[in-house]
Design a protein around this motif. Structure first.
Motif, short mmCIF file in Angstrom:
data_model
loop_
_atom_site.label_atom_id
_atom_site.label_comp_id
_atom_site.label_asym_id
_atom_site.label_seq_id
_atom_site.Cartn_x
_atom_site.Cartn_y
_atom_site.Cartn_z
N ILE A 1 44.27 36.07 52.97
CA ILE A 1 44.03 34.98 52.73
C ILE A 1 44.19 34.32 51.46
O ILE A 1 43.84 35.18 50.44
N ARG A 2 44.68 33.18 51.32
CA ARG A 2 45.07 32.59 50.07
C ARG A 2 43.86 31.75 49.39
O ARG A 2 43.47 30.72 49.99
N ALA A 3 43.69 32.19 48.09
CA ALA A 3 42.64 31.16 47.56
C ALA A 3 43.40 29.78 47.06
O ALA A 3 44.62 30.10 46.59
N LEU A 4 42.61 28.49 47.10
CA LEU A 4 43.33 27.36 46.63
C LEU A 4 42.70 26.85 45.63
O LEU A 4 41.57 26.44 45.59
N PRO A 5 43.14 27.01 43.96
CA PRO A 5 42.64 26.45 43.19
C PRO A 5 42.45 24.98 43.30
O PRO A 5 43.36 24.33 43.90
N PHE A 6 41.33 24.38 42.83
CA PHE A 6 41.38 23.07 43.01
C PHE A 6 40.25 22.32 41.97
O PHE A 6 39.61 22.96 41.35
#
Length: 367
Positions: free
Chosen positions: A348-353
């Motif tokens: 699963i990919r982390a999404l920086p924001f």
């Protein structure tokens, strides 16, 4: 060709912290003090209009950069479509097409029917497709911002935002063919951390203080499961169940509303443990609304995080895949990093924001 005018717009997507789905009319009319909390984030949807001198009678080019798709139509053919629906746009460009058609009609009503130029309307979405972050609604808001500026001149999202939201809602509904909620449009139009209270006759919209936004940035982790979802389909099933008064669906939505109010109280008090409890309560109820709200991958991610620390989280949007978030009340960077690595280990990919304190932004260059 010489570019006569360029209009650039962008609108944030959002993380719906709690209270989603209750923004669908008329569901909120049957609930006690319904509220939605969402946070604008910088995975922007962008639109650009270029008006160019034409060597001929003029044409329009619609382009989706992230979908690698475009459609070119002469103005005279497009004008016929306004009345006859004789040209079918590709699904990824239908929203572009219908919004352009709406504003062409408004332009003509103002007495401006001259179309002897070329027009390019291109878009780009920075959030994954089907992520549950309100990406299609943010895209619609960005397009509307650019087109409204093209037709009317300078617009002010704070002053004009409510009216523009109504336009976006009605046009996007004709694209998705099911009722559209409005929290996504408010997130894209106004940004920040919003408390949206749905009432008969009017809605109450307010921003929570910026210090709370900073606190959320320090405590939230956002992930993309890799599986896209269709919010329109999920929301339609829940909508029908609510209207038909099936089982205990209405009672569950009232519990979701109550949990969301407790979350807002906790955020305003700066009580992050209680905020986590509010999110956990909302998710515990929401996941039981229908089969497929959650997924095995997302359940494993929540379980992996819970082994590391006391955390809470929920799916973004209507569920069935897409994004989810985890709140780490302690804001401990080491704990956040361990959770991130544990979840990424499952593919699963982390999404920086970062939070977006403002909503729709529009800039114009040229005549």
């Amino acid at each position: 060709m010489v570019i006569k005018k360029t209009i650039y717009s962008k609108a944030p997507t959002r993380i719906d912290l709690a209270g989603g789905t209750v923004d669908l009319w008329p569901l909120y009319l049957f609930l006690n003090k319904p509220v939605t909390l969402n946070l604008g984030i910088d995975l922007f949807a962008e639109a650009r209009i270029e008006e160019k001198a034409s060597a001929g009678t003029g044409e329009v080019l619609l382009r989706s950069e992230d979908q690698n798709l475009e459609m070119k139509v002469p103005w005279n053919a497009l004008d016929a479509f306004i009345n006859e629906d004789s040209i079918q746009a590709p699904p990824a460009l239908e929203l572009h097409f219908r919004l352009l058609r709406y504003f062409l009609q408004k332009r003509a009503e103002l007495g401006n029917k001259e179309l002897g130029f070329d027009l390019v309307l291109s878009t780009r979405a920075r959030s994954p497709a089907g992520a549950g972050l309100g990406g299609s609604s943010a895209l619609a808001v960005a397009i509307v911002g650019a087109l409204a500026s093209w037709v009317y001149g300078e617009i002010d999202p704070i002053r004009d935002g409510e009216k523009l939201v109504e336009i976006v809602k009605d046009i996007e509904t004709t694209v998705i063919h099911v009722p559209a909620g409005v929290q996504d449009y408010y997130g894209a139009m106004f940004g920040g951390l919003q408390s949206l209270k749905w009432r008969a006759g009017s809605h109450q919209r307010g921003w929570l203080p910026e210090k709370i936004v900073k606190g959320l940035e320090e405590r939230l982790l956002l992930f993309y499961s890799g599986k896209s979802r269709n919010s329109g389909i999920n929301n339609w099933a829940l909508f029908k169940a609510f209207i038909d008064n099936q089982g205990d669906v209405r009672e569950k939505f009232q519990k979701i509303t109550d949990a969301t109010r407790r979350l807002e109280t906790a955020l305003l008090a700066g009580n992050w443990e209680a905020a986590g409890q509010g999110i956990a309560e909302e998710w515990a109820i929401r996941r039981t609304l229908a089969n497929g709200i959650t997924s095995p991958e997302i359940d494993r991610a929540f379980a992996a995080a819970a082994k590391i620390a006391s955390v809470s989280g929920k799916i973004c949007g209507a569920g069935g895949g897409g994004c989810f978030f985890i709140l780490v009340p302690s804001a401990d960077p080491a704990i956040k990093n361990r959770i991130r690595k544990a979840i990424e280990a499952d593919g699963i990919r982390a999404l920086p924001f970062q939070a977006s304190l403002t909503g729709l932004e529009v800039r114009t260059r040229g005549a």
